[in-house]
Structure formats: C-alpha cells, structure tokens
Design a protein around this motif. Structure first.
Motif, PDB file in Angstrom:
ATOM      1  N   VAL A  73      22.107  31.783   8.684  1.00  0.00           N
ATOM      2  CA  VAL A  73      20.883  32.356   9.260  1.00  0.00           C
ATOM      3  C   VAL A  73      20.677  31.769  10.655  1.00  0.00           C
ATOM      4  O   VAL A  73      21.318  30.769  11.019  1.00  0.00           O
ATOM      5  CB  VAL A  73      19.666  32.052   8.356  1.00  0.00           C
ATOM      6  N   PRO A  74      19.769  32.346  11.449  1.00  0.00           N
ATOM      7  CA  PRO A  74      19.473  31.740  12.756  1.00  0.00           C
ATOM      8  C   PRO A  74      19.021  30.286  12.590  1.00  0.00           C
ATOM      9  O   PRO A  74      18.420  29.935  11.556  1.00  0.00           O
ATOM     10  CB  PRO A  74      18.333  32.618  13.284  1.00  0.00           C
ATOM     11  N   VAL A  75      19.296  29.459  13.588  1.00  0.00           N
ATOM     12  CA  VAL A  75      19.034  28.016  13.470  1.00  0.00           C
ATOM     13  C   VAL A  75      17.575  27.735  13.076  1.00  0.00           C
ATOM     14  O   VAL A  75      17.301  26.863  12.251  1.00  0.00           O
ATOM     15  CB  VAL A  75      19.406  27.304  14.800  1.00  0.00           C
ATOM     16  N   GLY A  76      16.638  28.516  13.610  1.00  0.00           N
ATOM     17  CA  GLY A  76      15.228  28.293  13.317  1.00  0.00           C
ATOM     18  C   GLY A  76      14.830  28.619  11.889  1.00  0.00           C
ATOM     19  O   GLY A  76      13.715  28.283  11.474  1.00  0.00           O
ATOM     20  N   ALA A  77      15.698  29.274  11.126  1.00  0.00           N
ATOM     21  CA  ALA A  77      15.369  29.652   9.743  1.00  0.00           C
ATOM     22  C   ALA A  77      15.996  28.702   8.716  1.00  0.00           C
ATOM     23  O   ALA A  77      15.754  28.835   7.513  1.00  0.00           O
ATOM     24  CB  ALA A  77      15.826  31.082   9.480  1.00  0.00           C
ATOM     25  N   MET A  78      16.788  27.731   9.184  1.00  0.00           N
ATOM     26  CA  MET A  78      17.538  26.855   8.252  1.00  0.00           C
ATOM     27  C   MET A  78      16.599  26.043   7.349  1.00  0.00           C
ATOM     28  O   MET A  78      16.847  25.912   6.149  1.00  0.00           O
ATOM     29  CB  MET A  78      18.449  25.884   9.025  1.00  0.00           C
ATOM     30  N   GLY A  99      25.515  27.242  12.116  1.00  0.00           N
ATOM     31  CA  GLY A  99      24.610  27.301  13.266  1.00  0.00           C
ATOM     32  C   GLY A  99      25.260  26.852  14.565  1.00  0.00           C
ATOM     33  O   GLY A  99      26.101  25.957  14.588  1.00  0.00           O
ATOM     34  N   SER A 100      24.797  27.449  15.662  1.00  0.00           N
ATOM     35  CA  SER A 100      25.359  27.150  16.982  1.00  0.00           C
ATOM     36  C   SER A 100      24.878  25.819  17.547  1.00  0.00           C
ATOM     37  O   SER A 100      25.401  25.362  18.560  1.00  0.00           O
ATOM     38  CB  SER A 100      24.986  28.262  17.969  1.00  0.00           C
ATOM     39  N   VAL A 101      23.864  25.240  16.914  1.00  0.00           N
ATOM     40  CA  VAL A 101      23.339  23.934  17.339  1.00  0.00           C
ATOM     41  C   VAL A 101      23.430  23.010  16.122  1.00  0.00           C
ATOM     42  O   VAL A 101      23.147  23.451  15.005  1.00  0.00           O
ATOM     43  CB  VAL A 101      21.867  24.074  17.789  1.00  0.00           C
ATOM     44  N   LYS A 102      23.806  21.749  16.316  1.00  0.00           N
ATOM     45  CA  LYS A 102      24.036  20.925  15.140  1.00  0.00           C
ATOM     46  C   LYS A 102      22.956  19.879  14.860  1.00  0.00           C
ATOM     47  O   LYS A 102      22.570  19.695  13.725  1.00  0.00           O
ATOM     48  CB  LYS A 102      25.427  20.255  15.218  1.00  0.00           C
ATOM     49  N   ARG A 103      22.451  19.169  15.886  1.00  0.00           N
ATOM     50  CA  ARG A 103      21.447  18.131  15.623  1.00  0.00           C
ATOM     51  C   ARG A 103      20.210  18.733  14.954  1.00  0.00           C
ATOM     52  O   ARG A 103      19.699  18.203  13.959  1.00  0.00           O
ATOM     53  CB  ARG A 103      21.066  17.405  16.927  1.00  0.00           C
ATOM     54  N   ALA A 104      19.724  19.858  15.466  1.00  0.00           N
ATOM     55  CA  ALA A 104      18.516  20.489  14.918  1.00  0.00           C
ATOM     56  C   ALA A 104      18.735  20.953  13.485  1.00  0.00           C
ATOM     57  O   ALA A 104      17.825  20.873  12.653  1.00  0.00           O
ATOM     58  CB  ALA A 104      18.112  21.676  15.795  1.00  0.00           C
ATOM     59  N   VAL A 105      19.940  21.420  13.170  1.00  0.00           N
ATOM     60  CA  VAL A 105      20.217  21.870  11.799  1.00  0.00           C
ATOM     61  C   VAL A 105      20.225  20.663  10.856  1.00  0.00           C
ATOM     62  O   VAL A 105      19.670  20.718   9.754  1.00  0.00           O
ATOM     63  CB  VAL A 105      21.541  22.664  11.723  1.00  0.00           C
ATOM     64  N   ILE A 106      20.814  19.570  11.303  1.00  0.00           N
ATOM     65  CA  ILE A 106      20.821  18.358  10.467  1.00  0.00           C
ATOM     66  C   ILE A 106      19.378  17.922  10.187  1.00  0.00           C
ATOM     67  O   ILE A 106      19.023  17.607   9.044  1.00  0.00           O
ATOM     68  CB  ILE A 106      21.644  17.241  11.145  1.00  0.00           C
ATOM     69  N   GLU A 107      18.540  17.952  11.219  1.00  0.00           N
ATOM     70  CA  GLU A 107      17.136  17.540  11.029  1.00  0.00           C
ATOM     71  C   GLU A 107      16.376  18.515  10.132  1.00  0.00           C
ATOM     72  O   GLU A 107      15.466  18.124   9.404  1.00  0.00           O
ATOM     73  CB  GLU A 107      16.444  17.396  12.393  1.00  0.00           C
ATOM     74  N   ALA A 108      16.754  19.785  10.183  1.00  0.00           N
ATOM     75  CA  ALA A 108      16.067  20.798   9.368  1.00  0.00           C
ATOM     76  C   ALA A 108      16.479  20.733   7.900  1.00  0.00           C
ATOM     77  O   ALA A 108      15.663  20.939   7.003  1.00  0.00           O
ATOM     78  CB  ALA A 108      16.359  22.188   9.932  1.00  0.00           C
ATOM     79  N   VAL A 109      17.751  20.444   7.669  1.00  0.00           N
ATOM     80  CA  VAL A 109      18.302  20.529   6.309  1.00  0.00           C
ATOM     81  C   VAL A 109      18.102  19.225   5.523  1.00  0.00           C
ATOM     82  O   VAL A 109      17.724  19.246   4.343  1.00  0.00           O
ATOM     83  CB  VAL A 109      19.813  20.897   6.381  1.00  0.00           C
ATOM     84  N   THR A 110      18.370  18.091   6.176  1.00  0.00           N
ATOM     85  CA  THR A 110      18.409  16.803   5.460  1.00  0.00           C
ATOM     86  C   THR A 110      17.162  16.507   4.613  1.00  0.00           C
ATOM     87  O   THR A 110      17.316  16.066   3.465  1.00  0.00           O
ATOM     88  CB  THR A 110      18.690  15.655   6.463  1.00  0.00           C
ATOM     89  N   PRO A 111      15.934  16.767   5.091  1.00  0.00           N
ATOM     90  CA  PRO A 111      14.771  16.426   4.253  1.00  0.00           C
ATOM     91  C   PRO A 111      14.723  17.189   2.923  1.00  0.00           C
ATOM     92  O   PRO A 111      14.048  16.758   1.998  1.00  0.00           O
ATOM     93  CB  PRO A 111      13.576  16.829   5.137  1.00  0.00           C
ATOM     94  N   MET A 234      18.698  34.962  17.354  1.00  0.00           N
ATOM     95  CA  MET A 234      19.682  33.882  17.319  1.00  0.00           C
ATOM     96  C   MET A 234      19.624  33.060  18.604  1.00  0.00           C
ATOM     97  O   MET A 234      19.574  31.831  18.577  1.00  0.00           O
ATOM     98  CB  MET A 234      21.082  34.470  17.129  1.00  0.00           C
ATOM     99  N   TRP A 235      19.595  33.742  19.746  1.00  0.00           N
ATOM    100  CA  TRP A 235      19.672  33.017  21.028  1.00  0.00           C
ATOM    101  C   TRP A 235      18.362  32.350  21.401  1.00  0.00           C
ATOM    102  O   TRP A 235      18.347  31.286  22.002  1.00  0.00           O
ATOM    103  CB  TRP A 235      20.240  33.921  22.128  1.00  0.00           C
ATOM    104  N   ARG A 236      17.239  32.962  20.995  1.00  0.00           N
ATOM    105  CA  ARG A 236      15.952  32.273  21.185  1.00  0.00           C
ATOM    106  C   ARG A 236      16.010  30.916  20.464  1.00  0.00           C
ATOM    107  O   ARG A 236      15.673  29.881  21.034  1.00  0.00           O
ATOM    108  CB  ARG A 236      14.816  33.124  20.598  1.00  0.00           C
ATOM    109  N   ASP A 237      16.507  30.941  19.223  1.00  0.00           N
ATOM    110  CA  ASP A 237      16.568  29.699  18.434  1.00  0.00           C
ATOM    111  C   ASP A 237      17.524  28.680  19.055  1.00  0.00           C
ATOM    112  O   ASP A 237      17.258  27.476  19.018  1.00  0.00           O
ATOM    113  CB  ASP A 237      16.975  30.005  16.991  1.00  0.00           C
TER     114      ASP A 237
END
Ligand code: NAI
Ligand code: ENO
Length: 306
Positions: A73-78, A99-111, A234-237
């Motif tokens: 999904v788009p990074v903002g929906a992870m 996702g095209s960005v990795k730090r933000a996905v890690i922060e979104a998913v890990t919790p 996708m690109w906004r995110d």
C-alpha cells in the motif's frame, strides 16, 4: 524454484502486488496467495482477472495463517494496515513491505508488530507510471534490484526473503534505512519532483503557446510526462515521509541550478561546457561499467570516446 513460503498474503492490490502475484505464479514460489485491497472495486477487478488465488474482504482474513505478508500500500497507509493485522498474524510469520521509503515504514509498522513475528522491510527498485490491479506483469522485477533493510531482523527470515525476491527475478542487496532513503532521494524521489515541476511549467506555458509544447515535445520532455503521470497518492506519501532527505537533495539541486542560471546570464560558456563534460563522463562511466540496466540495446554498444 523452491517454495520459500506456503502461504503469501498481499495487502494492497496495485502495480507492485499484481506484479508480485504473477511473478510468484511464474516461479511457483508459494502454494497459495491471498490478497486484499481497501476498495471493493479493486477486489472485484482482482477476482475478475484471477489476481490472487483468493481475494478476501478484510486484511485480517487475508493474513490468517500466512507465512509471508507483504504490505503493498502507499507508505502513508502502512500503519493503519499493520494496526489491523497485527493481532491476527501467525507466530513465526514474516511481515515485509515494498514501500519507496524505509525509515517511515519501520516507524509505522514496528509499534504494531507482535512478538515472534519477523519484520524485514524491502524495496523493489522497479516500477512504471501505471497503477492499479490491471497494471502488473510477471517480468517487472527481472534483473532489477530489490533492497532489503533488515534493521535487526533475524538472519534466517532475512535470507528467506532474499531468496524469495531472487525467485521473482531480482538481484538483492541490503542497506541501512537512512542510507536507503538518502540514496533514493537522489536517484528517484527528487527526479520525480523535478519531472512534476517541469510538466507543471509546460502546462502553464501551454496556455500561451496552445498545443505546441506537446506536439513538438522531444524525448526528454516525453519522459518527464511519463514520470509525472505516476500515482498522486503514492508520491504525496513519498515526499511527506522522506521529507529530510528530499529537502537536503532539493537544496543542493537548487544551488546547482542557480549556478547554471548565473553562467547562462553571464554568458560563461566555459562553465557550462565543463559542467556538461563532467555529467557526460558520469553517464559514460555507468554504461561502461555495465550498470545501465534500463538502457535499450543500443546503449550497450561500445561508447565512442572524445
Ligand atoms: N509504482 C512504483 O513504481 C513503485 C511503487 N513502490 C511502492 O509500492 C507501494 C505500492 O505501490 P503501487 O503498487 O505502485 O500502488 P498502486 O496505487 O498501484 O496500488 C496501491 C494499492 O493499495 C490499496 N490501498 C491504498 N490504501 C490502502 C489501505 N489503507 N488498505 C488497503 N489497501 C489500500 C489501493 O487500493 C491499491 O490497490 C507503495 O508503497 C510504493 O511506494 C515501490 C516500487 C515501485
Ligand atoms: O517509472 C519509473 O521511472 C520509476 O522510477 C519506477 C519506480 C518508482 C518508485 C520506486 O520506489 C521505484 C521505482
């Protein structure tokens, strides 16, 4: 090809998930692939075209008993997706993403990650300007890179995901999340922003010159219009979540642009010639090193020197 996972669940059924599904089937990488997308229309299309062995009406149902869950999904929906599926993930399962960005996905998913579930983020460096469930094709990942960002994940779970992506046709490598985000800001995110801007400028101009901008557009501008047709969500995110790296590269880009602008204004031909000589050498270096995987065949013939 070995089946690394019995059951794979794909969440979000767009370009990347649909390409993964056809690639998994091509190589026989899983016994069953389930899928879920938020929109009923996308789920309906997926059922119609045979995308996924089973299309589920909730993400929780799709991931039930899955050995590998890939968030497409788009990074903002992870974060929202992980919050929903976290409680029902199978112990020992691996969660990954594209996702095209990795730090933000890690922060979104890990919790939202339960104990006993592995998380191995990934990013296939392959795509097109198309989106949606009908846009995928099995060959998308062939001979392209997929970067894994294990961020402390268990070695065996990481090794399995490497083999899975290699089964999809990719070469794989590993990177630290922040380094990944900086590299991608240079090679992908900022270039996309520049393409969006250039097409926006041309659109403004079109009101003056009517249809000439499109009618006489040369290859460079046509490439910009292709890139600027990419999915807006996708690109906004991407820009909202890779903010620091993108702003850093954009700052450098702007400085260089001002320097070139000054050289043009002052008629400094030497500066322009030196600059373009340096950039040409970079392109030739890429081709001579055999790293130009995108170029058509004529790009691979020996490059004329001088
Ligand atoms: N398009 C490209 O060239 C590439 C994209 N990526 C990354 O892959 C991911 C997916 O991109 P695409 O497949 O191109 O996008 P897409 O727009 O083709 O598909 C995204 C899918 O996610 C679904 N979705 C959106 N929000 C959702 C939610 N909250 N819950 C469930 N489903 C939801 C949409 O309905 C759609 O089916 C993004 O994170 C993107 O950054 C990575 C490499 C290349
Ligand atoms: O279509 C193009 O030119 C791309 O650059 C595809 C692409 C888009 C986003 C990614 O995170 C990776 C690859």
């Amino acid at each position: 090809m070995a089946q690394e996972y019995q059951k794979v669940a794909l969440i979000g059924l767009g370009l990347i998930a649909s390409s993964m599904f056809w690639g998994i089937k091509r190589a026989g990488l899983a016994v069953e692939v389930t899928g879920y997308a938020r929109s009923a229309e996308t789920r309906e299309t997926a059922r119609e075209i045979g995308l996924c062995d089973r299309v589920c009406d909730s993400a929780a149902e799709a991931v039930e008993d899955a050995d590998l869950v890939v968030l497409c999904v788009p990074v903002g929906a992870m974060a929202a997706v992980m919050e929903e599926i976290g409680p029902v993930l199978k112990p020992g399962a691996t969660v990954s993403d594209v996702g095209s960005v990795k730090r933000a996905v890690i922060e979104a998913v890990t919790p939202h990650l339960p104990g006993g579930v592995h998380f191995v983020p990934a990013h296939p460096l392959a795509g097109t300007e198309q989106s949606g469930p009908r846009s995928g094709f099995a060959e998308l990942f062939d001979n392209r890179w997929c970067i894994l960002v294990p961020d402390g994940a268990e070695a065996e779970a990481t090794a399995r995901l490497h083999r899975f992506w290699q089964g999809l046709g990719s070469n794989t490598d590993e990177m630290d999340a922040d380094h990944h985000d900086l590299v991608l800001a240079v090679t992908s995110h900022t270039p996309h922003l520049i393409a969006y801007t250039m097409v926006g400028v041309a659109d403004d101009l079109r009101r003056v010159t009517d249809s000439e901008v499109i009618k006489y557009s040369a290859a460079g501008f046509r490439d910009f219009t292709r890139i600027a047709a990419s999915d807006p969500t996708m690109w906004r995110d991407v820009f909202l979540t890779n903010k620091d790296a993108t702003l850093e590269i954009l700052g450098r880009f702007t400085e260089e642009l001002f320097a070139l602008q000054r050289a043009i204004r002052q008629g400094d031909g030497d500066m322009l010639h030196d600059y373009f000589t340096r950039t040409r050498a970079i392109r030739r270096g890429i081709i001579e090193a055999g790293q130009d995987t995108e170029a058509p065949d004529f790009g691979r013939v020996p490059v004329r020197k001088g």
